[in-house]
Motif scaffolding. Structure first.
Motif, PDB file in Angstrom:
ATOM      1  N   SER A 162       0.827  -1.204   0.000  1.00 53.02           N
ATOM      2  CA  SER A 162       0.000   0.000   0.000  1.00 53.02           C
ATOM      3  C   SER A 162       0.867   1.262   0.000  1.00 53.02           C
ATOM      4  O   SER A 162       0.486   2.269  -0.585  1.00 53.02           O
ATOM      5  N   LEU A 163       2.044   1.204   0.629  1.00 55.27           N
ATOM      6  CA  LEU A 163       2.925   2.381   0.591  1.00 55.27           C
ATOM      7  C   LEU A 163       3.682   2.469  -0.740  1.00 55.27           C
ATOM      8  O   LEU A 163       4.289   3.490  -1.054  1.00 55.27           O
ATOM      9  N   GLY A 164       3.659   1.357  -1.475  1.00 56.32           N
ATOM     10  CA  GLY A 164       4.337   1.355  -2.785  1.00 56.32           C
ATOM     11  C   GLY A 164       5.848   1.430  -2.659  1.00 56.32           C
ATOM     12  O   GLY A 164       6.529   1.876  -3.580  1.00 56.32           O
ATOM     13  N   ASN A 165       6.394   0.994  -1.509  1.00 56.62           N
ATOM     14  CA  ASN A 165       7.847   1.106  -1.328  1.00 56.62           C
ATOM     15  C   ASN A 165       8.538  -0.250  -1.288  1.00 56.62           C
ATOM     16  O   ASN A 165       9.609  -0.401  -0.719  1.00 56.62           O
ATOM     17  N   VAL A 166       7.887  -1.259  -1.858  1.00 59.86           N
ATOM     18  CA  VAL A 166       8.470  -2.604  -1.847  1.00 59.86           C
ATOM     19  C   VAL A 166       9.642  -2.632  -2.830  1.00 59.86           C
ATOM     20  O   VAL A 166       9.499  -2.213  -3.981  1.00 59.86           O
ATOM     21  N   ILE A 167      10.786  -3.095  -2.347  1.00 63.95           N
ATOM     22  CA  ILE A 167      11.972  -3.068  -3.212  1.00 63.95           C
ATOM     23  C   ILE A 167      12.147  -4.393  -3.935  1.00 63.95           C
ATOM     24  O   ILE A 167      12.219  -5.454  -3.321  1.00 63.95           O
ATOM     25  N   GLU A 168      12.213  -4.306  -5.238  1.00 63.60           N
ATOM     26  CA  GLU A 168      12.420  -5.474  -6.099  1.00 63.60           C
ATOM     27  C   GLU A 168      13.928  -5.674  -6.189  1.00 63.60           C
ATOM     28  O   GLU A 168      14.641  -4.787  -6.666  1.00 63.60           O
ATOM     29  N   PRO A 169      14.416  -6.825  -5.714  1.00 61.57           N
ATOM     30  CA  PRO A 169      15.878  -6.993  -5.645  1.00 61.57           C
ATOM     31  C   PRO A 169      16.581  -6.855  -6.999  1.00 61.57           C
ATOM     32  O   PRO A 169      17.664  -6.288  -7.072  1.00 61.57           O
ATOM     33  N   ARG A 170      15.956  -7.352  -8.054  1.00 66.02           N
ATOM     34  CA  ARG A 170      16.625  -7.281  -9.356  1.00 66.02           C
ATOM     35  C   ARG A 170      16.757  -5.836  -9.841  1.00 66.02           C
ATOM     36  O   ARG A 170      17.724  -5.473 -10.510  1.00 66.02           O
ATOM     37  N   GLN A 171      15.766  -5.019  -9.440  1.00 67.96           N
ATOM     38  CA  GLN A 171      15.854  -3.605  -9.821  1.00 67.96           C
ATOM     39  C   GLN A 171      16.950  -2.892  -9.043  1.00 67.96           C
ATOM     40  O   GLN A 171      17.674  -2.054  -9.574  1.00 67.96           O
ATOM     41  N   LEU A 172      17.048  -3.260  -7.775  1.00 67.73           N
ATOM     42  CA  LEU A 172      18.082  -2.649  -6.933  1.00 67.73           C
ATOM     43  C   LEU A 172      19.462  -2.931  -7.519  1.00 67.73           C
ATOM     44  O   LEU A 172      20.325  -2.065  -7.593  1.00 67.73           O
ATOM     45  N   VAL A 173      19.627  -4.177  -7.978  1.00 69.21           N
ATOM     46  CA  VAL A 173      20.898  -4.587  -8.569  1.00 69.21           C
ATOM     47  C   VAL A 173      21.152  -3.836  -9.879  1.00 69.21           C
ATOM     48  O   VAL A 173      22.278  -3.425 -10.166  1.00 69.21           O
ATOM     49  N   ALA A 174      20.081  -3.624 -10.645  1.00 73.85           N
ATOM     50  CA  ALA A 174      20.264  -2.900 -11.914  1.00 73.85           C
ATOM     51  C   ALA A 174      20.736  -1.475 -11.630  1.00 73.85           C
ATOM     52  O   ALA A 174      21.515  -0.903 -12.377  1.00 73.85           O
ATOM     53  N   THR A 175      20.303  -0.907 -10.518  1.00 74.04           N
ATOM     54  CA  THR A 175      20.701   0.468 -10.193  1.00 74.04           C
ATOM     55  C   THR A 175      22.106   0.553  -9.608  1.00 74.04           C
ATOM     56  O   THR A 175      22.882   1.424  -9.976  1.00 74.04           O
ATOM     57  N   TYR A 176      22.417  -0.355  -8.669  1.00 71.36           N
ATOM     58  CA  TYR A 176      23.663  -0.175  -7.911  1.00 71.36           C
ATOM     59  C   TYR A 176      24.745  -1.216  -8.218  1.00 71.36           C
ATOM     60  O   TYR A 176      25.893  -1.015  -7.861  1.00 71.36           O
ATOM     61  N   GLY A 177      24.367  -2.333  -8.808  1.00 65.23           N
ATOM     62  CA  GLY A 177      25.345  -3.406  -9.043  1.00 65.23           C
ATOM     63  C   GLY A 177      25.169  -4.522  -8.030  1.00 65.23           C
ATOM     64  O   GLY A 177      24.841  -4.264  -6.868  1.00 65.23           O
ATOM     65  N   LEU A 178      25.378  -5.746  -8.460  1.00 67.16           N
ATOM     66  CA  LEU A 178      25.119  -6.899  -7.587  1.00 67.16           C
ATOM     67  C   LEU A 178      26.043  -6.931  -6.371  1.00 67.16           C
ATOM     68  O   LEU A 178      25.587  -7.033  -5.236  1.00 67.16           O
TER      69      LEU A 178
END
Ligand code: MSP
Length: 511
Positions: free
Chosen positions: A303-319
Motif C-alpha cells: 500500500s505504501l508502494g515502497n516494496v523493493i524489487e531486488p533485481r531492480q536494486l541490482v540494476a541500479t547499484y550493481g550486484l
C-alpha cells in the motif's frame, strides 16, 4: 575436505513477487555457503519455495489461475531472483514435488507411530497471511474493532476437525536442547524470547486442516491436508533424500544452520525440533535468526508502494554493491533501514575509495614501474611486517565472525586492514621511491599485492564477481583461490594483466 556443512534459507511463499527481504535471507546464506566452500567444506546449500496452504491457494484464485500453474510461475520467478542475486544453491526444492510428498507422508507416519498425533477439533483464531494459529490473548484489537495477529495480519475464527501434535509433551526436552547448546538459537536476544515462550507452557498444535484442499493429504485421512508449516519445515530433510537414509545426501543431515527471519523463528526453533524428535530424527545444529529491513525508515508494504524489487536494486547499484551493503549496513540479528543515501555512501566511500582505489593505485604502479610483473619480496621493514600480520590474521578472524553470523563485524575486520593498507601506501609513497630507491619501491608494492590478495580472497563470498576480477588482476590462478591456498606465495615475476577499476563510483543520474 573439512567435513560437511549444510545450510538452508527459508522456502519462500509463492503468493507474490520476491522482494528485498527474501533476497536478504538468501544472500546472507549464500555468503555463509561460499565461505564454507572457500574454507574447504563439503557444502550443501538449499533454497526453494513453499507452495501449499491457504495463502497460496487464495493468491492463485485471485490471479484466476490453477494453483499448480500459479505456483510453477511464481516459483520460477523466485528461482530467477536467486540466480540474479548470485545465490549459489545446490538444490532448489519445491514443496509440490513428488519427492517432498513422499517425505512428508513418511514424517507424519513416524510422528504418528511414536504416539504424538491424535484426532480432535480445532476451534480458534487463524491468520492466513502468517499461516499461524493464535491464542486470544496474543491478539490486538484494531480501531475498527476487528482482531489482528501480533504481526498485524487479519485473523479469522476457524472451527474444524483436526489432527493435533502433542507439542505440550516436548516442553522439557526442548528446554534441555536450548540449555545444552546455548548457540542453538542465535542471536542471544532472540534465544531468550524463545526460552520464555517455551517456559510459558506449550499447547498441542493443530497440524491438519479440512476446510481447503491445497496441501499434502494426511496418510490414511484424505479429508485432511497437512498444516502448511509441518509440510514446509520438512523440506529440509526431503532435500537430503529422506526417507531414504542411505541416500548420499543424507550425510548432510542434521543441518548446520537454518537461516530464518525473526518472524519465523518460533516455527524453526520450537515446532521443527519437536517434530524431528518425535519422529526419532536428529535436530539441526543452529537456528540463526535475522532482523528486518525497512525502507527509508518505513515498513515495506504494497500500500505504501515502497516494496523493493531486488533485481531492480541490482540494476541500479550493481550486484556486489548490493550484497556488500546488505551484510555491512546492519547486524544480521538486528533490524535496519535501507536508504539510497546509505547505499551510495557505502559504495562510494568503502568500495570505490577505500578498496577500489587501493587496488587501482597498487596495481597501476606495478604495471608502470615494474613492467607489469609481480615484484619479488624484499627485506621486511617494521611497517611491512605490521601490515602483513594484520592481513594474515583475516582468515582466522573471519572464520570466528562467520561462525556466529556477525557478518558486519567480519567486514569491519577487513576494512581495518584496507584502511591500514591505505595509510601504508600513503606513508611509504612508492611512487616517490621509484627514483630514490627502486628496490624498496618493489618491496612495498609486493607487500601491497600480497595484502590485496588476502583481502580479495576472504571477500569472495561477499562479492564473488568483483573479487574474482581483483584476483585475476593479481595473477592468482582460478584454482588457487581458497583460504588454504594463501599459504603458498604468489610467483615472483609473474605477468599481471592490465589493471582495471573494480568498483565504479555511483553517480546520480542527471535529473
Ligand atoms: N514460507 C515461510 C517459510 C517456510 S521455511 C520452512 C515464509 N515465507 S516468506 O516468503 O513469507 O518469508 C521468507 C523470509 O523472508 C523470512 O525469513 C522473512 O523473515 C523474510 N523477510 C520478509 N520480509 C522481510 C523484511 N522486510 N526484511 C528482512 N527479511 C524479511 O515465511
Amino acid at each position: 575436505m573439512n567435513g560437511c556443512y549444510y545450510i538452508t534459507t527459508p522456502i519462500y511463499y509463492v503468493n507474490g513477487a520476491p522482494h528485498i527481504g527474501h533476497a536478504y535471507t538468501s544472500i546472507a546464506a549464500d555468503v555463509m555457503a561460499r565461505w564454507k566452500r572457500l574454507d574447504g567444506f563439503d557444502v550443501f546449500f538449499l533454497t526453494g519455495t513453499d507452495e501449499h496452504g491457504q495463502k497460496v491457494e487464495k493468491a492463485a484464485a485471485e490471479a484466476g489461475m490453477d494453483p499448480q500453474a500459479f505456483t510453477d510461475k511464481v516459483s520460477a520467478d523466485f528461482r530467477d531472483m536467486a540466480v540474479k542475486m548470485g545465490v549459489s544453491f545446490d538444490d532448489y526444492i519445491r514443496t509440490t514435488e513428488d519427492r517432498h510428498k513422499v517425505s512428508c507422508a513418511e514424517l507424519w507416519q513416524r510422528i504418528d507411530a511414536s504416539g504424538n498425533i491424535y484426532l480432535g477439533h480445532y476451534e480458534g483464531w487463524y491468520a492466513v497471511r502468517d499461516e499461524a494459529f493464535y491464542d486470544e490473548d496474543e491478539l490486538t484489537t484494531r480501531p475498527d474493532g476487528s482482531k489482528a495477529a501480533p504481526s498485524g495480519a487479519p485473523v479469522e475464527w476457524v472451527r474444524e476437525p483436526s489432527y493435533f501434535f502433542r507439542l505440550s509433551a516436548w516442553q522439557d526436552t526442548l528446554l534441555k536442547l536450548y540449555e545444552d547448546d546455548p548457540d542453538f538459537i542465535l542471536p542471544a536476544g532472540r534465544r531468550n524470547e524463545v526460552l520464555s515462550f517455551v517456559r510459558g507452557g506449550l499447547r498441542d498444535l493443530s497440524i491438519s486442516r479440512t476446510s481447503f484442499r491445497w496441501g499434502i493429504p494426511v496418510p490414511g485421512a484424505p479429508d485432511h491436508v497437512m498444516y502448511v508449516w509441518l509440510d514446509a519445515l520438512n523440506n529440509y530433510v526431503t532435500a537430503c533424500g529422506f526417507p531414504d537414509e542411505t541416500a548420499s545426501r543424507w550425510r548432510y543431515w542434521p543441518a548446520d544452520a537454518h537461516f530464518v527471519g525473526k518472524d519465523i523463528l518460533r516455527f524453526h526453533a520450537v515446532y521443527w525440533p519437536a517434530f524431528l524428535m518425535a519422529a526419532g530424527l536428529p535436530v539441526p545444529r543452529r537456528i540463526s535468526s535475522h532482523g528486518w529491513w525497512t525502507v527509508e525508515g518505513e515498513k515495506m508494504s504494497k500500500s505504501l508502494g515502497n516494496v523493493i524489487e531486488p533485481r531492480q536494486l541490482v540494476a541500479t547499484y550493481g550486484l556486489d554493491q548490493v550484497r556488500y551493503f546488505l551484510l555491512r549496513e546492519k547486524p544480521f540479528g538486528g533490524d535496519g533501514t535501507m536508504s539510497h543515501q546509505a547505499l551510495v555512501t557505502r559504495i562510494n566511500v568503502e568500495l570505490a575509495n577505500d578498496l577500489g582505489n587501493l587496488a587501482q593505485r597498487s596495481l597501476s604502479l606495478i604495471a608502470r614501474n615494474c613492467d607489469g610483473r609481480l615484484p619479488g619480496r624484499g627485506p621486511v621493514s617494521d611497517a611491512d611486517a605490521d601490515l602483513t600480520r594484520m592481513a594474515e590474521a583475516l582468515p582466522g578472524a573471519l572464520r570466528e565472525r562467520l561462525a556466529r553470523q556477525v557478518f558486519h563485524e567480519a567486514l569491519e575486520d577487513v576494512w581495518k586492514v584496507v584502511r591500514a593498507a591505505n595509510a601504508y601506501i600513503d606513508h611509504q609513497a612508492p611512487w616517490a621511491l621509484r627514483r630514490t630507491d627502486p628496490v624498496r619501491m618493489a618491496a612495498v608494492l609486493r607487500v601491497l599485492a600480497d595484502v590485496l590478495r588476502v583481502i580479495a580472497t576472504v571477500l569472495q563470498p561477499f562479492m564473488p564477481e568483483s573479487m574474482g576480477r581483483m584476483l585475476d588482476q593479481l595473477g592468482v590462478a582460478n584454482n588457487a583461490r581458497q583460504l588454504a591456498d594463501l599459504a603458498a606465495p604468489l610467483a615472483d615475476g609473474s605477468v599481471l594483466p592490465a589493471p582495471q577499476g573494480v568498483f565504479p563510483r555511483y553517480v546520480e543520474p542527471a535529473a
